[in-house]
Design an enzyme around this catalytic site. Sequence first.
Site, mmCIF file in Angstrom:
data_model
loop_
_atom_site.group_PDB
_atom_site.id
_atom_site.type_symbol
_atom_site.label_atom_id
_atom_site.label_comp_id
_atom_site.label_asym_id
_atom_site.label_seq_id
_atom_site.Cartn_x
_atom_site.Cartn_y
_atom_site.Cartn_z
ATOM 1 N N ASN A 83 7.020 15.943 -5.965
ATOM 2 C CA ASN A 83 7.543 16.830 -4.922
ATOM 3 C C ASN A 83 7.066 16.343 -3.558
ATOM 4 O O ASN A 83 6.030 15.684 -3.451
ATOM 5 C CB ASN A 83 7.028 18.258 -5.151
ATOM 6 C CG ASN A 83 7.617 19.247 -4.162
ATOM 7 O OD1 ASN A 83 8.799 19.180 -3.818
ATOM 8 N ND2 ASN A 83 6.788 20.168 -3.670
ATOM 9 N N HIS B 271 6.119 17.981 0.193
ATOM 10 C CA HIS B 271 5.875 19.269 0.848
ATOM 11 C C HIS B 271 5.562 19.033 2.329
ATOM 12 O O HIS B 271 4.775 18.146 2.667
ATOM 13 C CB HIS B 271 4.712 19.998 0.163
ATOM 14 C CG HIS B 271 4.504 21.345 0.756
ATOM 15 N ND1 HIS B 271 5.315 22.422 0.447
ATOM 16 C CD2 HIS B 271 3.632 21.785 1.696
ATOM 17 C CE1 HIS B 271 4.937 23.464 1.167
ATOM 18 N NE2 HIS B 271 3.918 23.107 1.928
ATOM 19 N N SER C 23 18.458 15.621 3.191
ATOM 20 C CA SER C 23 18.093 14.412 3.936
ATOM 21 C C SER C 23 17.115 13.542 3.134
ATOM 22 O O SER C 23 17.172 12.306 3.213
ATOM 23 C CB SER C 23 17.530 14.764 5.321
ATOM 24 O OG SER C 23 16.297 15.420 5.206
ATOM 25 N N ASN C 24 16.239 14.161 2.361
ATOM 26 C CA ASN C 24 15.333 13.354 1.519
ATOM 27 C C ASN C 24 16.094 12.687 0.380
ATOM 28 O O ASN C 24 15.811 11.537 0.028
ATOM 29 C CB ASN C 24 14.186 14.210 0.975
ATOM 30 C CG ASN C 24 13.082 14.379 1.998
ATOM 31 O OD1 ASN C 24 12.343 13.445 2.280
ATOM 32 N ND2 ASN C 24 12.998 15.563 2.600
ATOM 33 N N ARG D 76 12.998 26.289 -6.029
ATOM 34 C CA ARG D 76 12.585 27.129 -7.160
ATOM 35 C C ARG D 76 11.318 26.596 -7.812
ATOM 36 O O ARG D 76 11.127 25.380 -7.875
ATOM 37 C CB ARG D 76 13.669 27.152 -8.236
ATOM 38 C CG ARG D 76 14.908 27.823 -7.778
ATOM 39 C CD ARG D 76 15.890 28.046 -8.898
ATOM 40 N NE ARG D 76 16.997 28.789 -8.349
ATOM 41 C CZ ARG D 76 16.974 30.103 -8.129
ATOM 42 N NH1 ARG D 76 15.929 30.817 -8.481
ATOM 43 N NH2 ARG D 76 18.000 30.705 -7.573
HETATM 44 C C1 GRF Z 1 11.785 19.088 3.489
HETATM 45 O O1 GRF Z 1 11.085 19.476 4.648
HETATM 46 C C2 GRF Z 1 10.862 18.975 2.311
HETATM 47 O O2 GRF Z 1 9.567 18.544 2.654
HETATM 48 C C3 GRF Z 1 10.796 20.392 1.805
HETATM 49 O O3 GRF Z 1 12.105 20.895 1.974
HETATM 50 C C4 GRF Z 1 12.750 20.180 3.018
HETATM 51 C C5 GRF Z 1 13.995 19.603 2.435
HETATM 52 O O4 GRF Z 1 14.800 18.950 3.385
HETATM 53 N N1 GRF Z 1 10.321 20.447 0.445
HETATM 54 P P1 GRF Z 1 16.041 18.084 2.937
HETATM 55 O O5 GRF Z 1 16.954 19.011 2.119
HETATM 56 O O6 GRF Z 1 15.555 16.941 2.122
HETATM 57 O O7 GRF Z 1 16.720 17.665 4.196
#
Ligand code: GRF
Length: 211
Positions: free
Chosen positions: A113, A115, A16-17, A92
């Site tokens: 990144n 988080h 989703s990001n 990873r």
């Molecule tokens: C998100 O909550 C991000 O903050 C974390 O892993 C998750 C990834 O979600 N690092 P997506 O794959 O981007 O939907």
Amino acid sequence: MNDRVPIAILASGRGSNFESIAQAIGSGKLQARITHLISDFEEAPVVEAAKRMGVKAKVVKYEKSREFHDQKIVEAMSDDPPRFLVLAGYMRLLSPGLLKSFSSDQGYTRIVNIHPSLLPAFPGLHSYKKAFEYGCKTTGVTVHLVGEGLDDGPICAQESFSIVDCQSAAEVEQKGLKTEHLLYPQTLSWVLPEKFQIQSREGGRSCVCKS
Ligand code: GRF
């Protein structure tokens, strides 16, 4: 000069990001160009999402060691080397070799990144769940440059939100993802052109926007 910063996105899962960054680029809110989507899992939904959105997707499965795997990633990107790596749910730890390949002369890495907590609280996995189970009233999201340890490195941006009304960890995550999808592209818009300075403090380093 072309001001679209070439970035590779590394992701292991849902994506989703990845999608929110690709959409921000598509709508002109973020000046960047995605050279590759790299995933360590062939079946990850993010791989399909990338193909659907016309982004070059490559799967680099883990083998042998972290150094070896990361070398394979560098090779996979060599047809169009990115300036920045953007981690979006990449599960990873990166090898010292990969960190070095993306380190700047100013001593920070060109690796970003996101988080799902207000670091340094709740590093590692399942951070929304941890915040909910701990009984936090507020949690949040952190965007940071990647350092050598787990979820460390200079903090670029944080946004908090109340979880007082959340009845489950899933509700916290739902709220958190909405925040992530706005905060990540917004932060990348000043991090990618390197419009920041690194401030050293006693407990760590902070990445501060110049404008
Ligand atoms: C998100 O909550 C991000 O903050 C974390 O892993 C998750 C990834 O979600 N690092 P997506 O794959 O981007 O939907």
